[in-house]
Design an enzyme around this catalytic site. Structure first.
Site: not given
Length: 318
Positions: A194, A207
């Protein structure tokens, strides 16, 4: 005392050549980057991602929604037989039937909950004997809403679950598939990281860190196995219109999963680390090359604090 004009004359020629060499070097670098950009974003990789080149089967984790589903569909459209791995057998059956009907390829399904760590022997048995050309390590989870680390609900369980899904799954699935790729000297592993793994994102810290691990893991493995004919790519998308991102409407900078995946697959074999989609590549260049880290960190803190406030306000109103 040496007259100042003599000093200027003495350094004039060396400075001229220093400037000329610098300008020439910058010009060469600019032309190289332009040509590299054209190769990646205009020409693409041709027919590299195909069963004939890599192997018959493609394995996709988190394959029933969003980016994972789009990868499964696009790879099936390119002729791969597809192994779909996700938690819900009902959703797996639905996606499997749709792909077989639309693309006319063979599919297999494996129901597995990646928050657990005792699932990999089952997956290994199900994959035995398959010529796997592509593995897409896509499965992942994020926060319900941005939150300070110590205030994350059920923090202990949350840490275990996120690490198992976002990190352990990538390592274990790679362990299962890489040996036969190395033996055949061909194959591609696409690890979906990401853009939040490119720099720390406050209030989404676990995350963000997990996606940074995926990026480093991918780049390290590529250095290890490139000479053996294996492609291992780190994919770092910005926002895509998926259930995970909570974005419902696709835009130019927030594409649909289908549009993103079609663009990303054209970068395989051309970029070890990619944002996968031209507008995202521009955003990645701006955030890493132009913005100082301190400014970016303050900006991200403001964004996540605002998202947190909106979520908590909505919960109170509900």
């Amino acid at each position: 005392m040496i007259p100042i004009e003599h000093v200027f004359r003495a350094v004039e020629t060396p400075l001229f050549w220093l400037g000329a060499v610098t300008a020439a070097w910058l010009s060469v670098c600019s032309v190289y980057r332009l040509l590299a950009g054209i190769k990646v974003w205009v020409l693409g990789n041709g027919k590299l991602v195909s069963p004939a080149t890599l192997g018959k089967w493609a394995v996709v984790t988190g394959a029933t929604d969003g980016i994972g589903k789009a990868y499964a569909e696009e790879l099936a459209r390119r002729g791969f037989s597809i192994v779909l791995i996700s938690r819900s057998q009902e959703k797996l059956d639905e996606v499997s039937k749709a792909i077989e009907s639309k693309c006319g390829v063979e599919t297999k399904t494996i129901a597995a909950d990646f928050s657990s760590v005792n699932i990999y022997s089952k997956i290994e048995d199900a994959l035995a004997g398959l010529e796997i050309g592509v593995l897409v390590n896509n499965v992942g989870i994020s926060y319900t809403y941005p939150e300070f680390f110590l205030s994350v609900p059920s923090l202990d369980t949350f840490i275990d679950t996120l690490v198992n899904v976002n990190i352990t799954s990538v390592c274990q699935m790679t362990r299962l598939v890489l040996p036969q790729m190395a033996e055949r000297k061909k194959g591609a592993i696409l690890n979906i990281s990401s853009a939040s793994g490119m720099h720390p994102v406050p209030l989404l810290t676990v995350y963000s860190a997990s996606k940074a691990f995926v990026d480093f893991f991918s780049r390290g493995l590529q250095a290890e196995y490139k000479s053996k004919g294996i492609i291992i790519q780190s994919v770092l998308p910005f926002f895509v219109a998926t259930k995970l991102s909570k974005i419902r409407r696709a835009t130019l900078d927030k594409p649909s999963p289908e549009r993103y995946v079609a663009a990303e697959l054209n970068t395989v074999g051309l970029q070890t680390q990619t944002n996968g989609y031209l507008p995202h590549a521009i955003m990645g260049w701006v955030t890493t090359a132009l913005l100082p880290a301190s400014i970016l960190s303050r900006h991200m803190m403001g964004v996540t604090l605002s998202q947190r406030a909106r979520y908590l306000k909505k919960q109170k109103q509900g």
